[in-house]
Write an enzyme that holds these catalytic residues in place. Structure first.
Site, PDB file in Angstrom:
ATOM      1  CB  SER A  52      -0.914   0.001   1.232  1.00 38.80           C
ATOM      2  OG  SER A  52      -1.680   1.184   1.292  1.00 38.80           O
ATOM      3  CD1 TRP A  67      -1.339   0.866  -6.196  1.00 35.99           C
ATOM      4  CD2 TRP A  67      -2.125   2.502  -4.888  1.00 35.99           C
ATOM      5  NE1 TRP A  67      -2.454   1.400  -6.806  1.00 35.99           N
ATOM      6  CE2 TRP A  67      -2.954   2.405  -6.033  1.00 35.99           C
ATOM      7  CE3 TRP A  67      -2.423   3.450  -3.923  1.00 35.99           C
ATOM      8  CZ2 TRP A  67      -4.056   3.221  -6.224  1.00 35.99           C
ATOM      9  CZ3 TRP A  67      -3.519   4.276  -4.116  1.00 35.99           C
ATOM     10  CH2 TRP A  67      -4.320   4.156  -5.257  1.00 35.99           C
ATOM     11  CG  HIS A  68      -0.673   5.636  -1.087  1.00 38.90           C
ATOM     12  ND1 HIS A  68      -1.028   4.415  -0.570  1.00 38.90           N
ATOM     13  CD2 HIS A  68      -1.790   6.413  -0.994  1.00 38.90           C
ATOM     14  CE1 HIS A  68      -2.282   4.451  -0.162  1.00 38.90           C
ATOM     15  NE2 HIS A  68      -2.772   5.652  -0.413  1.00 38.90           N
ATOM     16  N   GLY A  69       3.172   5.848  -3.848  1.00 41.57           N
ATOM     17  CA  GLY A  69       4.222   6.625  -4.481  1.00 41.57           C
ATOM     18  C   GLY A  69       5.545   5.879  -4.509  1.00 41.57           C
TER      19      GLY A  69
END
Length: 337
Positions: free
Chosen positions: A314, A317-319
């Site tokens: 996660s 995934w965000h950056g």
């Protein structure tokens, strides 16, 4: 094109809404939404709109093969996972991976400068969920490519989610009818989201940017807290506002999108927080990663391990940055504790 721009508010949205209301027949309405969605994406990504269509076509073909060719269904589903995640690695993580490799090994590999397509994390996960659901029998095979393209490229949720599963919107894609009640609810929801974005998020963003951009020696203790709180409010109301606008526009077109936020800053625990923040992403990782890994069925150690894996993924995934990775590890540890 962003929801808060004058082009979207004064030209694109009124035209798309009125034409959708006036056009007869579901085929014409769906064709309009496909064209509108591609125009919406091409306005900001004139080249990468080709990637969006190609990704949709590839996943459409793989889903049909998965659903209609039992002997190769596992192969085609695996190909879908590899290809979709490969696209993310190439466009989102290639530079980060090469930089990390160079810093660890001292190698001088040229760092690729690949511009990341807007919304690729969202439409890639959405397309991948469709193929996996067909493989599992949770979604029927759609033989009409236009409907699959509409599902993946639908402009309200294309840029910032929520992540939608095909079987959740299949009925509305096949048949829907705009009603005054739903249109009214959609307009009110859109205005609420737009207000969050313009009145709160943008204002807090100015405060946060000024304080974070100032010299460290010039920031007092209260000033640092003001910057932190402002950034916290900016992040929430920006993302929550976009999600509300997406849901509102979809309601105006009588397509129901899932709620993505449920007052997460009212949460009483970290577990409660992740049930309220970016709900569609949490559900995606739970269904397609956590449960296949074994979830909580293999004892306490693997429950903790699977939880950490979910939050590491996660964070990435965000950056594509070490700060996001550490953020994911922190939330994973808090969940484990």
């Amino acid at each position: 094109m962003v929801f808060s721009s004058m082009v979207f508010l004064c030209v694109f949205l009124p035209a798309a809404f009125c034409l959708h209301l006036l056009l007869p027949g579901m085929r014409a309405k769906n064709f309009l939404l496909v064209v509108a969605s591609l125009v919406f994406y091409a306005y900001g990504e004139p080249i990468y709109v080709i990637l969006l269509v190609a990704s949709s076509a590839g996943n459409y073909i793989l889903a049909r093969l998965t659903g209609e060719c039992p002997k190769i269904r596992k192969l085609t589903m695996t190909l879908a996972v590899v290809i979709n995640l490969g696209l993310l690695v190439i466009f989102k993580y290639s530079g980060f991976l090469v930089e990390t490799f160079n810093s660890v090994t001292g190698a001088g590999i040229p760092v690729p400068h690949v511009r990341m397509p807007i919304g690729i994390s969202f439409f890639t996960f959405q397309a991948l969920s469709y193929v996996i659901d067909v493989y599992r029998g949770d979604a029927s095979v759609q033989k009409n490519f236009g409907k699959v393209l509409l599902y993946i490229s639908f402009f309200p949720q294309l840029i910032a989610g929520p992540i939608v599963k095909y079987h959740d919107v299949e009925a509305e894609i096949n048949n829907r009818k705009q009603t005054p009640e739903e249109i009214g609810k959609g307009i009110r929801r859109f205005i609420a989201g737009l207000s969050k974005k313009i009145l709160i998020a943008n204002t807090m963003g100015l405060v946060a940017d000024n304080l974070f951009g100032a010299a460290a020696t010039g920031i007092t203790g209260p000033g640092a807290w003001l910057g932190a709180v402002s950034y916290m409010l900016q992040i929430y109301f920006d993302f929550s506002g976009y999600s509300d606008m997406a849901v509102g526009v979809s309601m105006m077109l009588n397509i129901d999108l899932p709620i993505n936020f449920d007052s997460p800053y009212k949460a009483l625990s970290i577990r409660d927080f992740w049930k309220r923040w970016h709900i569609s992403l949490t559900k995606f990782f739970t269904k397609y990663v956590y449960i296949p890994l074994g979830g909580s069925r293999k004892g306490l150690f693997f429950t903790y391990l699977n939880t950490m894996i979910i939050f590491v993924i996660s964070g990435i995934w965000h950056g594509a940055n070490w700060t996001f990775l550490l953020w994911g590890i922190l939330h994973g540890l808090l969940m484990v504790f």
